[in-house]
Design a protein around this motif. Structure first.
Motif, short mmCIF file in Angstrom:
data_model
loop_
_atom_site.label_atom_id
_atom_site.label_comp_id
_atom_site.label_asym_id
_atom_site.label_seq_id
_atom_site.Cartn_x
_atom_site.Cartn_y
_atom_site.Cartn_z
N MET A 249 -27.08 7.63 4.73
CA MET A 249 -26.22 8.67 5.26
C MET A 249 -24.80 8.13 5.39
O MET A 249 -24.58 7.05 5.92
CB MET A 249 -26.77 9.12 6.62
N LEU A 250 -23.84 8.89 4.91
CA LEU A 250 -22.44 8.49 5.00
C LEU A 250 -21.91 8.73 6.41
O LEU A 250 -22.26 9.70 7.06
CB LEU A 250 -21.59 9.29 4.01
N LYS A 251 -21.03 7.82 6.84
CA LYS A 251 -20.43 7.96 8.15
C LYS A 251 -18.91 7.96 7.99
O LYS A 251 -18.35 7.07 7.36
CB LYS A 251 -20.88 6.82 9.07
N ARG A 252 -18.26 8.98 8.56
CA ARG A 252 -16.80 9.06 8.48
C ARG A 252 -16.18 8.10 9.48
O ARG A 252 -16.70 7.87 10.56
CB ARG A 252 -16.33 10.47 8.77
N GLY A 253 -15.03 7.57 9.10
CA GLY A 253 -14.31 6.66 9.98
C GLY A 253 -12.96 6.33 9.37
O GLY A 253 -12.41 7.11 8.58
N PHE A 254 -12.44 5.17 9.73
CA PHE A 254 -11.12 4.75 9.27
C PHE A 254 -11.16 3.27 8.91
O PHE A 254 -11.75 2.48 9.63
CB PHE A 254 -10.07 4.97 10.38
N TRP A 255 -10.54 2.93 7.80
CA TRP A 255 -10.41 1.54 7.39
C TRP A 255 -9.01 1.09 7.81
O TRP A 255 -8.01 1.67 7.41
CB TRP A 255 -10.61 1.38 5.88
N CYS A 256 -8.96 0.06 8.64
CA CYS A 256 -7.71 -0.42 9.21
C CYS A 256 -7.42 -1.82 8.68
O CYS A 256 -8.32 -2.66 8.60
CB CYS A 256 -7.83 -0.49 10.73
N GLU A 257 -6.18 -2.06 8.33
CA GLU A 257 -5.77 -3.37 7.84
C GLU A 257 -4.46 -3.78 8.49
O GLU A 257 -3.64 -2.93 8.85
CB GLU A 257 -5.57 -3.36 6.33
N CYS A 258 -4.26 -5.09 8.62
CA CYS A 258 -3.00 -5.64 9.10
C CYS A 258 -2.49 -6.59 8.02
O CYS A 258 -3.20 -7.52 7.62
CB CYS A 258 -3.19 -6.38 10.42
N TRP A 259 -1.28 -6.32 7.53
CA TRP A 259 -0.66 -7.11 6.48
C TRP A 259 0.60 -7.77 7.01
O TRP A 259 1.30 -7.19 7.83
CB TRP A 259 -0.28 -6.21 5.30
N THR A 260 0.89 -8.98 6.52
CA THR A 260 2.16 -9.62 6.83
C THR A 260 2.90 -9.87 5.52
O THR A 260 2.28 -10.10 4.47
CB THR A 260 1.97 -10.96 7.57
N GLU A 261 4.21 -9.81 5.63
CA GLU A 261 5.05 -10.00 4.45
C GLU A 261 6.28 -10.79 4.84
O GLU A 261 6.98 -10.44 5.79
CB GLU A 261 5.44 -8.64 3.88
N ASP A 262 6.53 -11.88 4.12
CA ASP A 262 7.74 -12.67 4.34
C ASP A 262 8.85 -12.04 3.53
O ASP A 262 8.83 -12.05 2.31
CB ASP A 262 7.50 -14.12 3.90
N LEU A 263 9.83 -11.46 4.21
CA LEU A 263 10.90 -10.72 3.54
C LEU A 263 11.90 -11.64 2.83
O LEU A 263 12.64 -11.19 1.96
CB LEU A 263 11.61 -9.82 4.54
N ALA A 264 11.90 -12.91 3.17
CA ALA A 264 12.82 -13.86 2.55
C ALA A 264 12.27 -14.40 1.23
O ALA A 264 13.02 -14.91 0.40
CB ALA A 264 13.12 -15.01 3.50
N GLU A 265 10.99 -14.31 1.04
CA GLU A 265 10.32 -14.83 -0.16
C GLU A 265 9.92 -13.68 -1.09
O GLU A 265 9.70 -12.58 -0.64
CB GLU A 265 9.06 -15.62 0.23
#
Length: 123
Positions: A1-17
């Protein structure tokens, strides 16, 4: 049975590189409140270490933007929250998802070759 929800991610990005963003963490949430709470807890936790501008961004979302994020999630719309500290951008993404149940290992029968495996002694 499928369950609805949310996939959450946290990303970091070095803006100088000139590098691609790096995935820092991920989380499967099963409700809109659980998804935005994940971001909220993270922002509250890191806000004392952020510079003044980034801390202001974080608290602005916590007091104002979080309401709109929750409304969007209840409409099953993806959301993004970002703060920029010095040369680092931290971005949380929340996307609607359908979660598939995983097969339970104990209920499955292993192939016959699994019983032929004999661990070797290390002595």
């Amino acid at each position: 049975m499928l369950k609805r929800g949310f996939w959450c991610e946290c990303w970091t990005e070095d803006l100088a590189e000139q590098q691609r963003p790096a995935l820092l963490a991920s989380f499967d949430a099963y409700s809109a409140p659980q998804a935005d709470r994940w971001v909220s807890v993270a922002l509250r936790t890191i806000s004392p270490a952020l510079d003044a501008d980034a801390s202001d961004e974080a608290w602005e979302w916590l007091y104002e933007g979080r309401i709109e994020t929750r409304r969007a999630l209840l409409r099953a719309e993806p959301c993004t929250v970002s703060v920029t500290h010095a040369n680092t951008r931290i971005t949380w993404t929340i996307r609607p998802a359908l979660f598939l149940p995983l097969a339970h290992r104990q209920g499955a029968e292993l192939p016959a070759c699994a019983n032929e495996f004999k661990p070797r002694s290390t002595e």
